[in-house]
Design a protein around this motif. Structure first.
Motif, PDB file in Angstrom:
ATOM      1  N   TYR A  54       0.830  -1.210   0.000  1.00  0.00           N
ATOM      2  CA  TYR A  54       0.000   0.000   0.000  1.00  0.00           C
ATOM      3  C   TYR A  54       0.861   1.255   0.000  1.00  0.00           C
ATOM      4  CZ  TYR A  54      -3.958   3.005   1.118  1.00  0.00           C
ATOM      5  OH  TYR A  54      -4.923   3.992   1.075  1.00  0.00           O
ATOM      6  N   CYS A  55       1.938   1.235   0.774  1.00  0.00           N
ATOM      7  CA  CYS A  55       2.864   2.378   0.778  1.00  0.00           C
ATOM      8  C   CYS A  55       3.523   2.541  -0.587  1.00  0.00           C
ATOM      9  CB  CYS A  55       3.933   2.182   1.854  1.00  0.00           C
ATOM     10  SG  CYS A  55       3.321   2.284   3.547  1.00  0.00           S
ATOM     11  N   THR A  58       1.244   4.155  -3.010  1.00  0.00           N
ATOM     12  CA  THR A  58       1.206   5.599  -2.748  1.00  0.00           C
ATOM     13  C   THR A  58       2.403   6.301  -3.375  1.00  0.00           C
ATOM     14  OG1 THR A  58       0.113   5.134  -0.627  1.00  0.00           O
ATOM     15  CG2 THR A  58       1.018   7.339  -0.927  1.00  0.00           C
ATOM     16  N   CYS A 152      -2.980   7.932   3.278  1.00  0.00           N
ATOM     17  CA  CYS A 152      -2.381   7.533   2.001  1.00  0.00           C
ATOM     18  C   CYS A 152      -3.420   7.543   0.885  1.00  0.00           C
ATOM     19  CB  CYS A 152      -1.760   6.140   2.120  1.00  0.00           C
ATOM     20  SG  CYS A 152      -0.290   6.054   3.160  1.00  0.00           S
TER      21      CYS A 152
END
Length: 255
Positions: A54-55, A58, A152
């Motif tokens: 997920y990071c 982003t 995010c």
């Protein structure tokens, strides 16, 4: 972009390997047993890989934003060293988040037995077995993580608002098509990733059932890493041509 795709591929491979092989082995041997250390490892790697992915998504949104909205500054802002640092930050964030949740989850005593109603060690299912007094502590960590996830998500949405605004100002149709073709795979991956997780964790408890929980778990733990390579591969002309021929062959055989 290809450096980030390499990292995304590694995360997807690790993500699907965390739960599926053990589940397949249990199904083959007709058992549902997993050791305590094995369960802890599953929880750690699951949180580690899903958080890092997920990071990274982003970071990839930021990469697309710079490439389209500030192309003259791209080589300065997104040099090789900056890309490595951003990817390392994504992996490190996932590691710290996983360490936090795993340590806290497995420090909670269980008062409801040790049988999980799921095909892998899922934190919500473990919390159902925990003692009520300790449940709120992990719930607080989950709320904190949810706030970071929401932050995010807002960043990704705002990035794409500016990206689409810039793309629509491009005078040539070919330029707009090229920009959209670069962004749509990433946007599709983010949509699949976020929608399956939202559906998994925000579905009403009144609709909850063991069968539905199993389907939802498969949906968010197997579908995104399995679909992501296909989504990004659709930009490859040779693959699209092979897929078109395969579809034509299937339709011809049905006739």
């Amino acid at each position: 972009m290809y450096f980030f795709l390499l990292n995304l591929s590694l995360l997807d491979l690790g993500f699907i390997s965390t739960t599926l092989p053990k589940s397949m082995a249990n199904s083959l041997w007709d058992t549902r047993v997993i050791s305590y250390s094995g369960c802890a490892a599953q929880v750690f790697f699951f949180f580690f890989l899903i958080s890092a992915e997920y990071c990274l998504l982003t970071v990839m949104a930021y990469d697309h934003f710079i490439a389209i909205c500030k192309p003259l500054h791209y080589s300065t802002l997104m040099g090789s060293r900056a890309c490595v640092k951003m990817a390392a930050a994504a992996w490190a964030s996932g590691f710290l988040n996983a360490l936090l949740h795993t340590a806290n989850t497995f420090s909670i005593p269980l008062c409801q037995g040790n049988a999980l109603d799921q095909f892998f060690c899922e934190v919500p299912q473990i919390l159902k077995l925990s003692c009520p007094d300790y449940y709120l502590r992990e719930l607080g960590f989950i709320v904190f993580s949810a706030c970071l996830v929401f932050g995010c998500f807002v960043f990704i949405v705002l990035s794409y608002v500016q990206i689409f605004t810039a793309v629509l100002r491009i005078p040539s149709e070919q330029g707009r098509h090229k920009a959209f073709s670069m962004c749509l795979p990433h946007l599709s991956v983010v949509s699949v990733f976020v929608s399956t997780i939202i559906f998994a964790y925000l579905n009403p408890s009144s609709l909850s059932s063991p069968a539905l929980n199993l389907v939802v778990a498969v949906l968010y733990s197997v579908v995104p890493p399995a679909v992501n390579p296909l989504i990004y591969s659709m930009r490859n002309k040779e693959l699209k041509e092979a897929l078109r021929k395969l579809i034509q062959l299937v339709l011809f055989q049905q006739e």
